[in-house]
Write a protein that holds these residues in place. Structure first.
Motif: not given
Length: 111
Positions: A78-85, A87-90, A96-98, A101-111
């Protein structure tokens, strides 16, 4: 510090300050806590101080990234995907608290 936005020299100097000054201070605090008996073991035993070298930036190749993604467990993936996909820093990726992240059944894009 008297620097302006976009001032690379100020940014580099700030990075050096972070590495040069903050780690020894944190180490001293943790060692004092150890001496006071707040930790059973030395909390900084074996810890190498961070090094800041602005000339040494390494961007992994796609093959190296594939190897990184198979090197650890699901949390590391998860950390590797967030950083590479995204652009998050360490610190951002590890914070990130999985479960929050957001309400169930909804998408949230933060990248």
């Amino acid at each position: 510090m008297g620097r302006t936005r976009g001032d690379d020299q100020g940014r580099l100097a700030e990075g050096r300050f972070t590495c040069a000054e903050r780690f020894p201070t944190l180490k001293a605090i943790l060692l004092d806590a150890n001496r006071l008996g707040l930790f059973d073991d030395n909390p900084v035993a074996g810890v190498k101080p961070p090094q800041y070298d602005p000339k040494r930036v390494v961007i992994p190749s796609p093959e190296q990234l594939r190897q990184i993604r198979t090197a650890g467990d699901d949390s590391f993936l998860l950390v590797a995907d967030l950083m590479s996909g995204c652009g998050m820093r360490n610190g951002e990726a590890f914070a990130v608290n999985v479960n929050n992240i957001g309400p169930s059944g909804r998408c949230r894009y933060s990248c």
